[in-house]
Write a protein that holds these residues in place. Sequence first.
Motif, PDB file in Angstrom:
ATOM      1  N   LEU A 144      54.272  34.730  44.700  1.00  0.00           N
ATOM      2  CA  LEU A 144      53.099  34.949  45.545  1.00  0.00           C
ATOM      3  C   LEU A 144      52.710  36.422  45.544  1.00  0.00           C
ATOM      4  CD1 LEU A 144      51.042  33.884  47.645  1.00  0.00           C
ATOM      5  CD2 LEU A 144      52.757  34.401  49.413  1.00  0.00           C
ATOM      6  N   LEU A 145      53.699  37.293  45.677  1.00  0.00           N
ATOM      7  CA  LEU A 145      53.436  38.732  45.703  1.00  0.00           C
ATOM      8  C   LEU A 145      52.903  39.210  44.355  1.00  0.00           C
ATOM      9  CD1 LEU A 145      53.588  41.111  47.620  1.00  0.00           C
ATOM     10  CD2 LEU A 145      55.910  41.572  46.793  1.00  0.00           C
ATOM     11  N   ALA A 146      53.444  38.647  43.268  1.00  0.00           N
ATOM     12  CA  ALA A 146      52.990  39.031  41.933  1.00  0.00           C
ATOM     13  C   ALA A 146      51.528  38.636  41.729  1.00  0.00           C
ATOM     14  CB  ALA A 146      53.867  38.385  40.870  1.00  0.00           C
ATOM     15  N   LEU A 147      51.166  37.429  42.161  1.00  0.00           N
ATOM     16  CA  LEU A 147      49.782  36.989  42.043  1.00  0.00           C
ATOM     17  C   LEU A 147      48.868  37.881  42.891  1.00  0.00           C
ATOM     18  CD1 LEU A 147      47.609  34.994  41.136  1.00  0.00           C
ATOM     19  CD2 LEU A 147      48.244  33.538  43.093  1.00  0.00           C
ATOM     20  N   TYR A 148      49.303  38.201  44.069  1.00  0.00           N
ATOM     21  CA  TYR A 148      48.525  39.060  44.963  1.00  0.00           C
ATOM     22  C   TYR A 148      48.262  40.424  44.319  1.00  0.00           C
ATOM     23  CZ  TYR A 148      47.870  42.523  48.664  1.00  0.00           C
ATOM     24  OH  TYR A 148      47.419  43.587  49.419  1.00  0.00           O
ATOM     25  N   GLU A 149      49.321  41.017  43.769  1.00  0.00           N
ATOM     26  CA  GLU A 149      49.178  42.344  43.155  1.00  0.00           C
ATOM     27  C   GLU A 149      48.257  42.280  41.943  1.00  0.00           C
ATOM     28  OE1 GLU A 149      49.984  44.955  44.483  1.00  0.00           O
ATOM     29  OE2 GLU A 149      51.744  44.704  45.733  1.00  0.00           O
ATOM     30  N   LYS A 150      48.366  41.207  41.168  1.00  0.00           N
ATOM     31  CA  LYS A 150      47.514  41.045  39.990  1.00  0.00           C
ATOM     32  C   LYS A 150      46.041  40.943  40.410  1.00  0.00           C
ATOM     33  CE  LYS A 150      46.581  37.809  36.193  1.00  0.00           C
ATOM     34  NZ  LYS A 150      47.002  36.537  35.545  1.00  0.00           N
ATOM     35  N   LEU A 151      45.783  40.113  41.427  1.00  0.00           N
ATOM     36  CA  LEU A 151      44.410  39.955  41.906  1.00  0.00           C
ATOM     37  C   LEU A 151      43.894  41.230  42.554  1.00  0.00           C
ATOM     38  CD1 LEU A 151      44.687  36.367  43.416  1.00  0.00           C
ATOM     39  CD2 LEU A 151      43.357  37.032  41.406  1.00  0.00           C
ATOM     40  N   ARG A 152      44.752  41.910  43.285  1.00  0.00           N
ATOM     41  CA  ARG A 152      44.339  43.159  43.948  1.00  0.00           C
ATOM     42  C   ARG A 152      43.893  44.195  42.928  1.00  0.00           C
ATOM     43  NH1 ARG A 152      45.171  47.343  47.572  1.00  0.00           N
ATOM     44  NH2 ARG A 152      46.875  48.408  46.540  1.00  0.00           N
ATOM     45  N   ALA A 153      44.613  44.251  41.810  1.00  0.00           N
ATOM     46  CA  ALA A 153      44.260  45.206  40.762  1.00  0.00           C
ATOM     47  C   ALA A 153      42.927  44.848  40.103  1.00  0.00           C
ATOM     48  CB  ALA A 153      45.368  45.251  39.711  1.00  0.00           C
ATOM     49  N   ALA A 154      42.652  43.553  40.025  1.00  0.00           N
ATOM     50  CA  ALA A 154      41.437  43.103  39.334  1.00  0.00           C
ATOM     51  C   ALA A 154      40.236  42.966  40.257  1.00  0.00           C
ATOM     52  CB  ALA A 154      41.702  41.763  38.642  1.00  0.00           C
ATOM     53  N   LYS A 155      40.467  42.917  41.559  1.00  0.00           N
ATOM     54  CA  LYS A 155      39.401  42.604  42.506  1.00  0.00           C
ATOM     55  C   LYS A 155      39.118  43.740  43.494  1.00  0.00           C
ATOM     56  CE  LYS A 155      38.692  38.452  40.929  1.00  0.00           C
ATOM     57  NZ  LYS A 155      37.376  38.046  40.368  1.00  0.00           N
ATOM     58  N   GLY A 156      39.158  44.938  43.012  1.00  0.00           N
ATOM     59  CA  GLY A 156      38.781  46.065  43.868  1.00  0.00           C
ATOM     60  C   GLY A 156      39.686  46.289  45.050  1.00  0.00           C
ATOM     61  N   GLY A 157      40.966  45.959  44.897  1.00  0.00           N
ATOM     62  CA  GLY A 157      41.924  46.231  45.959  1.00  0.00           C
ATOM     63  C   GLY A 157      42.135  45.093  46.935  1.00  0.00           C
ATOM     64  N   VAL A 158      41.385  43.995  46.791  1.00  0.00           N
ATOM     65  CA  VAL A 158      41.531  42.859  47.708  1.00  0.00           C
ATOM     66  C   VAL A 158      42.026  41.657  46.909  1.00  0.00           C
ATOM     67  CG1 VAL A 158      40.394  41.325  49.348  1.00  0.00           C
ATOM     68  CG2 VAL A 158      39.681  43.728  49.177  1.00  0.00           C
ATOM     69  N   GLY A 159      43.282  41.285  47.147  1.00  0.00           N
ATOM     70  CA  GLY A 159      43.863  40.154  46.435  1.00  0.00           C
ATOM     71  C   GLY A 159      43.979  38.910  47.286  1.00  0.00           C
ATOM     72  N   ALA A 160      43.972  39.084  48.616  1.00  0.00           N
ATOM     73  CA  ALA A 160      44.089  37.951  49.536  1.00  0.00           C
ATOM     74  C   ALA A 160      43.055  38.096  50.633  1.00  0.00           C
ATOM     75  CB  ALA A 160      45.490  37.899  50.137  1.00  0.00           C
ATOM     76  N   ALA A 161      42.429  36.982  50.974  1.00  0.00           N
ATOM     77  CA  ALA A 161      41.394  37.011  51.999  1.00  0.00           C
ATOM     78  C   ALA A 161      41.570  35.816  52.933  1.00  0.00           C
ATOM     79  CB  ALA A 161      40.012  36.971  51.356  1.00  0.00           C
ATOM     80  N   MET A 162      41.099  35.981  54.158  1.00  0.00           N
ATOM     81  CA  MET A 162      41.176  34.886  55.126  1.00  0.00           C
ATOM     82  C   MET A 162      39.990  33.938  54.938  1.00  0.00           C
ATOM     83  SD  MET A 162      40.902  35.075  59.291  1.00  0.00           S
ATOM     84  CE  MET A 162      42.215  36.287  59.440  1.00  0.00           C
ATOM     85  N   LEU A 163      40.268  32.665  55.070  1.00  0.00           N
ATOM     86  CA  LEU A 163      39.198  31.679  55.180  1.00  0.00           C
ATOM     87  C   LEU A 163      38.802  31.651  56.652  1.00  0.00           C
ATOM     88  CD1 LEU A 163      37.388  29.416  54.142  1.00  0.00           C
ATOM     89  CD2 LEU A 163      39.313  27.832  54.435  1.00  0.00           C
ATOM     90  N   HIS A 164      37.643  32.210  56.947  1.00  0.00           N
ATOM     91  CA  HIS A 164      37.218  32.369  58.338  1.00  0.00           C
ATOM     92  C   HIS A 164      35.881  31.669  58.556  1.00  0.00           C
ATOM     93  CE1 HIS A 164      36.927  34.223  62.281  1.00  0.00           C
ATOM     94  NE2 HIS A 164      35.680  34.575  61.988  1.00  0.00           N
ATOM     95  N   GLN A 165      35.888  30.676  59.443  1.00  0.00           N
ATOM     96  CA  GLN A 165      34.657  29.941  59.744  1.00  0.00           C
ATOM     97  C   GLN A 165      33.964  29.481  58.457  1.00  0.00           C
ATOM     98  OE1 GLN A 165      33.787  29.019  62.837  1.00  0.00           O
ATOM     99  NE2 GLN A 165      35.687  29.994  63.525  1.00  0.00           N
ATOM    100  N   ARG A 166      34.792  28.861  57.588  1.00  0.00           N
ATOM    101  CA  ARG A 166      34.303  28.279  56.335  1.00  0.00           C
ATOM    102  C   ARG A 166      33.730  29.310  55.363  1.00  0.00           C
ATOM    103  NH1 ARG A 166      31.487  22.525  58.207  1.00  0.00           N
ATOM    104  NH2 ARG A 166      33.172  21.884  59.627  1.00  0.00           N
ATOM    105  N   ARG A 167      34.178  30.524  55.485  1.00  0.00           N
ATOM    106  CA  ARG A 167      33.683  31.597  54.621  1.00  0.00           C
ATOM    107  C   ARG A 167      34.851  32.400  54.094  1.00  0.00           C
ATOM    108  NH1 ARG A 167      32.717  36.768  55.916  1.00  0.00           N
ATOM    109  NH2 ARG A 167      32.978  36.250  58.128  1.00  0.00           N
TER     110      ARG A 167
END
Length: 265
Positions: A200-223
């Motif tokens: 999980l941490l490896a995927l997060y770090e990979k996405l964070r590097a590719a997505k402008g520093g944000v690898g994990a986001a909350m699903l908030h009010q269907r958004r």
Amino acid sequence: MDVPPRCTHRTPHSQERPLKADPTAQVTLLEVQELDSRADQLRHQRRTLPEIAEITELQTHRDELDDQARDARIVVDDLAVEQAKVDADVEQVKARRARDRERMDTGKVGNPKDLERLGHELESLERRISSLEDDEIEVMERLEEAQSVLDSVTTLLEQADVRLGELIAARDEKVAAIDAQLVDVEAQRGPSVEGLPEDLLALYEKLRAAKGGVGAAMLHQRRCTGCQLSIDNAELSVIRAAPADLVVRCEECTRILVRTAESGL
């Protein structure tokens, strides 16, 4: 009222091997993301301190002033040499005039032709002295002007150095404060990542590097709070039916989408 855009298509990550992680770990990942985002903000703040840009600009200006001061100093030195030469020439001709007058006044020259020649020579010496003194005044005026330019540039240099010192001190103080905050954030991050699944941490770090520093986001009010896009009903149904330990990904931005009580499911 404008309707927020909705994500309506699946991206290649749908074909990836499903990743599972305890829901608590997924929520903790949001805490890690918040700390990492805070650290990124602090680093950006440190890189973009207004003092840094002003220091760079002022240093460039100071270098230009330094070049001007060097050139002005060369002019002053050359004119000082020129003035010394003119002064020496004046003194040399005046000494010659004094000797000729002394010879004439003391009667050391008795021959009428020699006296006439000596008189002509004194007249020539007077004209030479007058010309040299004019040159002397002209060089002196040029030297005073050049010295004034050098003094002015030197004053500007001193002012620039004072301001540079102030800016550097202010920058260093702010950098130290930011670094202290970074140390605090890093200290909080350590315990947060402990116990998180490595995949999980490896995927997060990979996405964070590719997505402008944000690898994990909350699903908030269907958004998705990562890409700020609303999730369509079909995809929400899939997410709603997914096991709690399944790591869900946003179909639009591919970030890890963490479900909470505020997800609107």
